[in-house]
Structure formats: C-alpha cells, structure tokens
Design a protein around this motif. Structure first.
Motif, PDB file in Angstrom:
ATOM      1  N   ILE A 221       0.855  -1.188   0.000  1.00 21.60           N
ATOM      2  CA  ILE A 221       0.000   0.000   0.000  1.00 21.60           C
ATOM      3  C   ILE A 221       0.886   1.231   0.000  1.00 21.60           C
ATOM      4  O   ILE A 221       1.791   1.356   0.824  1.00 21.60           O
ATOM      5  CB  ILE A 221      -0.923   0.004   1.238  1.00 21.60           C
ATOM      6  CG1 ILE A 221      -1.899  -1.163   1.176  1.00 21.60           C
ATOM      7  CG2 ILE A 221      -1.673   1.322   1.352  1.00 21.60           C
ATOM      8  CD1 ILE A 221      -2.733  -1.329   2.432  1.00 21.60           C
ATOM      9  N   SER A 222       0.637   2.146  -0.944  1.00 18.97           N
ATOM     10  CA  SER A 222       1.443   3.357  -1.006  1.00 18.97           C
ATOM     11  C   SER A 222       0.629   4.614  -0.704  1.00 18.97           C
ATOM     12  O   SER A 222       1.184   5.630  -0.306  1.00 18.97           O
ATOM     13  CB  SER A 222       2.099   3.492  -2.380  1.00 18.97           C
ATOM     14  OG  SER A 222       1.112   3.575  -3.386  1.00 18.97           O
ATOM     15  N   THR A 223      -0.697   4.537  -0.886  1.00 16.85           N
ATOM     16  CA  THR A 223      -1.557   5.696  -0.649  1.00 16.85           C
ATOM     17  C   THR A 223      -2.858   5.239   0.002  1.00 16.85           C
ATOM     18  O   THR A 223      -3.445   4.242  -0.411  1.00 16.85           O
ATOM     19  CB  THR A 223      -1.899   6.413  -1.973  1.00 16.85           C
ATOM     20  OG1 THR A 223      -0.681   6.749  -2.637  1.00 16.85           O
ATOM     21  CG2 THR A 223      -2.694   7.677  -1.731  1.00 16.85           C
ATOM     22  N   ILE A 224      -3.290   5.998   1.012  1.00 14.88           N
ATOM     23  CA  ILE A 224      -4.576   5.750   1.658  1.00 14.88           C
ATOM     24  C   ILE A 224      -5.427   6.991   1.470  1.00 14.88           C
ATOM     25  O   ILE A 224      -5.018   8.095   1.834  1.00 14.88           O
ATOM     26  CB  ILE A 224      -4.412   5.450   3.156  1.00 14.88           C
ATOM     27  CG1 ILE A 224      -3.576   4.186   3.351  1.00 14.88           C
ATOM     28  CG2 ILE A 224      -5.769   5.307   3.829  1.00 14.88           C
ATOM     29  CD1 ILE A 224      -3.238   3.889   4.786  1.00 14.88           C
ATOM     30  N   LEU A 225      -6.616   6.831   0.895  1.00 16.38           N
ATOM     31  CA  LEU A 225      -7.547   7.934   0.682  1.00 16.38           C
ATOM     32  C   LEU A 225      -8.560   7.938   1.817  1.00 16.38           C
ATOM     33  O   LEU A 225      -9.228   6.932   2.070  1.00 16.38           O
ATOM     34  CB  LEU A 225      -8.263   7.777  -0.659  1.00 16.38           C
ATOM     35  CG  LEU A 225      -9.326   8.818  -0.983  1.00 16.38           C
ATOM     36  CD1 LEU A 225      -8.704  10.204  -1.094  1.00 16.38           C
ATOM     37  CD2 LEU A 225     -10.047   8.441  -2.257  1.00 16.38           C
ATOM     38  N   VAL A 226      -8.675   9.077   2.505  1.00 14.06           N
ATOM     39  CA  VAL A 226      -9.616   9.205   3.607  1.00 14.06           C
ATOM     40  C   VAL A 226     -10.615  10.311   3.270  1.00 14.06           C
ATOM     41  O   VAL A 226     -10.247  11.485   3.218  1.00 14.06           O
ATOM     42  CB  VAL A 226      -8.886   9.555   4.932  1.00 14.06           C
ATOM     43  CG1 VAL A 226      -9.888   9.690   6.072  1.00 14.06           C
ATOM     44  CG2 VAL A 226      -7.838   8.507   5.271  1.00 14.06           C
ATOM     45  N   PRO A 227     -11.890   9.954   3.011  1.00 14.66           N
ATOM     46  CA  PRO A 227     -12.908  10.980   2.809  1.00 14.66           C
ATOM     47  C   PRO A 227     -13.095  11.733   4.124  1.00 14.66           C
ATOM     48  O   PRO A 227     -13.176  11.118   5.184  1.00 14.66           O
ATOM     49  CB  PRO A 227     -14.170  10.205   2.440  1.00 14.66           C
ATOM     50  CG  PRO A 227     -13.746   8.799   2.254  1.00 14.66           C
ATOM     51  CD  PRO A 227     -12.432   8.622   2.902  1.00 14.66           C
TER      52      PRO A 227
END
Length: 47
Positions: A4-10
């Motif tokens: 995992i390189s990016t985590i998107l958090v709304p």
C-alpha cells in the motif's frame, strides 16, 4: 504482493471522519513511504 502506497480518507470534519483519519495514521505507523490523502467531502449539492 503489492504494498500500500496511498490511503484515501474521505473527510467532512465529522467524528466518523476524524476516527477514520486516526485509524489511517495508526495503520501507517512510522512508514514514511505511505501517503495519506484527505478528500474533503461536502454535503452540498452545488459545486
């Protein structure tokens, strides 16, 4: 296995969003290779 390189958090400043951000930060730990991206989510229908 892919890392995992990016985590998107709304994020809408609600308590649930704050908890999701806290979880993402705890999940990444001190791994500087993982990026957390916040996406501001608005309940307004007008853009």
């Amino acid at each position: 296995m892919n890392k995992i390189s990016t985590i998107l958090v709304p994020f809408d400043f609600s308590e649930s969003a704050k908890k999701a951000l806290e979880y993402a930060v705890a999940f990444t730990g001190r791994d500087d290779d993982i990026q957390i991206v916040l996406a501001h989510v608005s309940g307004h229908g007008n853009f």
